[in-house]
Scaffold this motif. Structure first.
Motif, PDB file in Angstrom:
ATOM      1  N   PHE A 132      -8.897  61.798 -18.204  1.00  0.00           N
ATOM      2  CA  PHE A 132      -7.655  61.954 -18.751  1.00  0.00           C
ATOM      3  C   PHE A 132      -6.726  62.464 -17.791  1.00  0.00           C
ATOM      4  CE2 PHE A 132      -4.538  64.958 -20.679  1.00  0.00           C
ATOM      5  CZ  PHE A 132      -3.619  63.869 -21.529  1.00  0.00           C
ATOM      6  N   ASN A 133      -5.759  61.363 -17.333  1.00  0.00           N
ATOM      7  CA  ASN A 133      -4.723  61.834 -16.399  1.00  0.00           C
ATOM      8  C   ASN A 133      -3.232  62.305 -17.042  1.00  0.00           C
ATOM      9  OD1 ASN A 133      -4.257  61.933 -13.235  1.00  0.00           O
ATOM     10  ND2 ASN A 133      -2.504  61.065 -14.103  1.00  0.00           N
ATOM     11  N   ASP A 134      -2.873  63.348 -16.804  1.00  0.00           N
ATOM     12  CA  ASP A 134      -1.488  63.729 -17.627  1.00  0.00           C
ATOM     13  C   ASP A 134      -0.535  63.741 -16.459  1.00  0.00           C
ATOM     14  OD1 ASP A 134       0.471  64.768 -19.093  1.00  0.00           O
ATOM     15  OD2 ASP A 134      -0.483  66.629 -19.457  1.00  0.00           O
ATOM     16  N   GLY A 135       0.527  62.732 -16.581  1.00  0.00           N
ATOM     17  CA  GLY A 135       1.427  62.745 -15.613  1.00  0.00           C
ATOM     18  C   GLY A 135       1.356  61.485 -14.667  1.00  0.00           C
ATOM     19  N   GLU A 136       1.931  61.508 -13.560  1.00  0.00           N
ATOM     20  CA  GLU A 136       2.145  60.126 -12.750  1.00  0.00           C
ATOM     21  C   GLU A 136       0.596  60.413 -11.846  1.00  0.00           C
ATOM     22  OE1 GLU A 136       5.130  58.701  -8.908  1.00  0.00           O
ATOM     23  OE2 GLU A 136       6.035  60.118 -10.648  1.00  0.00           O
ATOM     24  N   MET A 137       0.363  59.167 -11.605  1.00  0.00           N
ATOM     25  CA  MET A 137      -1.218  58.853 -10.688  1.00  0.00           C
ATOM     26  C   MET A 137      -0.880  58.203  -9.553  1.00  0.00           C
ATOM     27  SD  MET A 137      -4.691  58.004 -12.836  1.00  0.00           S
ATOM     28  CE  MET A 137      -6.120  58.408 -12.001  1.00  0.00           C
ATOM     29  N   SER A 138      -1.418  58.750  -8.511  1.00  0.00           N
ATOM     30  CA  SER A 138      -1.253  58.013  -7.202  1.00  0.00           C
ATOM     31  C   SER A 138      -2.332  56.793  -6.998  1.00  0.00           C
ATOM     32  CB  SER A 138      -1.669  58.782  -6.145  1.00  0.00           C
ATOM     33  OG  SER A 138      -2.981  59.119  -6.035  1.00  0.00           O
ATOM     34  N   LYS A 139      -1.874  55.809  -6.434  1.00  0.00           N
ATOM     35  CA  LYS A 139      -2.822  54.614  -6.193  1.00  0.00           C
ATOM     36  C   LYS A 139      -4.248  55.503  -5.698  1.00  0.00           C
ATOM     37  CE  LYS A 139      -3.249  50.257  -3.994  1.00  0.00           C
ATOM     38  NZ  LYS A 139      -3.141  49.584  -2.519  1.00  0.00           N
TER      39      LYS A 139
END
Length: 151
Positions: A132-139
């Motif tokens: 689960f990733n909360d917020g913007e995710m880098s490439k």
């Protein structure tokens, strides 16, 4: 010049309730599934989408991979979502989750830690939530999480 190898863009967006989305996620049990919750009005969401499209295109020939972009725009803004898909050249499947009234019901069912903000990305493998990733995710983070789970 007409591009024959470009992935076809969606001309229509499926409008789903939470239960439909849950079924859709379960139907992709044999894949690493990336589900990104976003909206056309969310600046960080729009900012990270080009990375998502690059990664989606890199994995487009992998039958074990699928990406679904879940728009939380309102149903009345469906035309804007369609224009956005076209203008931003979104190649992943886009669905519109028209279930705002029940957000407090379905958000914790996706992820207890999710407070309702977007962007949020949930990764599934064999129908089970793995990340689960909360917020913007880098490439880089996106690629790393996908690669780890495609092993």
């Amino acid at each position: 010049m007409f591009c024959t190898i470009c992935k076809a863009q969606q001309m229509e967006v499926s409008v789903l309730k939470y239960e439909d989305l849950e079924k859709k996620i379960q139907s992709e049990k044999d894949k690493v599934l990336v589900v990104n919750f976003w909206a056309t009005t969310c600046a960080p969401c729009v900012k990270e989408l080009p990375h998502f499209m690059e990664v989606n295109n890199q994995n487009s020939n992998n039958s074990k991979f699928k990406m679904i972009l879940v728009s939380l725009d309102r149903l009345v803004d469906k035309e804007r979502v369609l224009k956005f898909i076209k203008n931003k050249n979104l190649t992943a499947e886009v669905v519109l989750l028209d279930d705002i009234k029940r957000m407090n019901t379905w958000i914790p069912r996706f992820e207890k830690e999710w407070e309702g903000n977007i962007p949020v990305t949930i990764f599934y493998k064999n129908g089970e939530k793995v990340y689960f990733n909360d917020g913007e995710m880098s490439k880089e983070d996106l690629e790393k999480t996908i690669t780890e789970n495609l092993q």
